[in-house]
Design a protein around this motif. Sequence first.
Motif, short mmCIF file in Angstrom:
data_model
loop_
_atom_site.label_atom_id
_atom_site.label_comp_id
_atom_site.label_asym_id
_atom_site.label_seq_id
_atom_site.Cartn_x
_atom_site.Cartn_y
_atom_site.Cartn_z
N THR A 34 38.04 -4.47 2.97
CA THR A 34 37.72 -4.20 1.58
C THR A 34 36.42 -3.40 1.53
OG1 THR A 34 38.75 -6.29 0.91
CG2 THR A 34 37.37 -5.20 -0.71
N TYR A 35 36.42 -2.35 0.74
CA TYR A 35 35.24 -1.51 0.55
C TYR A 35 34.93 -1.50 -0.94
CZ TYR A 35 32.51 2.86 0.32
OH TYR A 35 31.54 3.81 0.07
N VAL A 67 38.56 0.45 -2.06
CA VAL A 67 39.72 0.44 -1.15
C VAL A 67 39.89 -0.97 -0.61
CG1 VAL A 67 40.72 1.39 0.98
CG2 VAL A 67 39.23 2.83 -0.43
N ASP A 68 41.14 -1.44 -0.61
CA ASP A 68 41.45 -2.78 -0.13
C ASP A 68 42.82 -2.74 0.53
OD1 ASP A 68 40.93 -5.77 -0.19
OD2 ASP A 68 42.81 -5.70 -1.30
N THR A 115 44.94 -0.47 -1.99
CA THR A 115 44.80 -0.63 -3.43
C THR A 115 43.31 -0.46 -3.76
OG1 THR A 115 44.50 -3.02 -3.26
CG2 THR A 115 46.75 -2.22 -3.57
N GLY A 116 42.96 -0.61 -5.00
CA GLY A 116 41.57 -0.51 -5.44
C GLY A 116 41.38 0.62 -6.43
N GLN A 117 40.13 0.86 -6.84
CA GLN A 117 39.81 1.90 -7.83
C GLN A 117 40.11 3.31 -7.32
OE1 GLN A 117 38.72 1.31 -11.02
NE2 GLN A 117 39.11 -0.82 -10.57
N ASP A 118 39.97 3.53 -6.02
CA ASP A 118 40.21 4.85 -5.41
C ASP A 118 40.81 4.65 -4.02
OD1 ASP A 118 40.22 7.49 -4.66
OD2 ASP A 118 38.04 7.75 -4.74
N PRO A 119 42.07 4.20 -3.93
CA PRO A 119 42.65 3.80 -2.66
C PRO A 119 42.77 4.92 -1.63
CG PRO A 119 44.32 3.81 -4.38
CD PRO A 119 43.00 4.04 -5.05
N THR A 120 42.62 6.16 -2.03
CA THR A 120 42.72 7.27 -1.07
C THR A 120 41.34 7.77 -0.62
OG1 THR A 120 42.82 8.94 -2.83
CG2 THR A 120 44.92 8.04 -2.04
N ARG A 121 40.27 7.15 -1.09
CA ARG A 121 38.92 7.65 -0.79
C ARG A 121 38.64 7.78 0.71
NH1 ARG A 121 33.28 5.68 -3.36
NH2 ARG A 121 34.48 6.22 -5.22
N ASP A 141 40.92 8.22 3.13
CA ASP A 141 42.05 8.83 3.85
C ASP A 141 41.62 9.73 5.00
OD1 ASP A 141 43.95 7.53 2.38
OD2 ASP A 141 44.74 9.32 1.38
N ASP A 142 40.57 10.52 4.83
CA ASP A 142 40.14 11.43 5.90
C ASP A 142 39.67 10.66 7.14
OD1 ASP A 142 40.72 13.59 4.31
OD2 ASP A 142 38.63 14.00 3.75
N HIS A 143 39.23 9.44 6.96
CA HIS A 143 38.83 8.60 8.09
C HIS A 143 40.00 7.78 8.61
CE1 HIS A 143 34.55 9.41 7.68
NE2 HIS A 143 34.70 9.28 6.38
N MET A 144 40.92 7.39 7.72
CA MET A 144 42.01 6.51 8.09
C MET A 144 43.14 7.22 8.84
SD MET A 144 42.13 4.11 4.64
CE MET A 144 43.55 3.16 5.18
#
Length: 129
Positions: free
Chosen positions: A50-51, A59-60, A70-76, A78-81
């Motif tokens: 969870t961030y 992000v969760d 999920t979360g307020q900005d679940p793709t925030r 993505d560049d790291h994931m």
Amino acid sequence: MVTTGVDGSWTWAWEQGGMHGLDQRILSAVSRGTEAVALHHNEKPMYWFTYAVDGEVVVDFHTLQAIEPTGQDPTRLDDHMRPLGLVPGAWAPLHGVLSLVENAFGIRLTEPAEVDDPRLSGRLGPLPE
């Protein structure tokens, strides 16, 4: 039991045998005016990440099933994931979530016994309902 320490600009808490750190009320409080990362691991094996930023979960996700952030900005993140194989709809690679914490935030995860600096610790009480 919780043990605390500092790594660069991050203050961390290592909670042993519990999940207080994932509680939305705690993450909201500790991330106000800053950011917080919570990482839980158990024997299933499963990671829960969870961030939170400024009181909001951004992000969760967990790895008990295919990743669905999920979360307020679940793709925030993505560049790291994505380079780590943490892709929505896919199962997480074994150490992908640990690598995410290290790569995206610069947090180095080490066991307290592996370093020489002193650690504060204490017992956590039950969370109020």
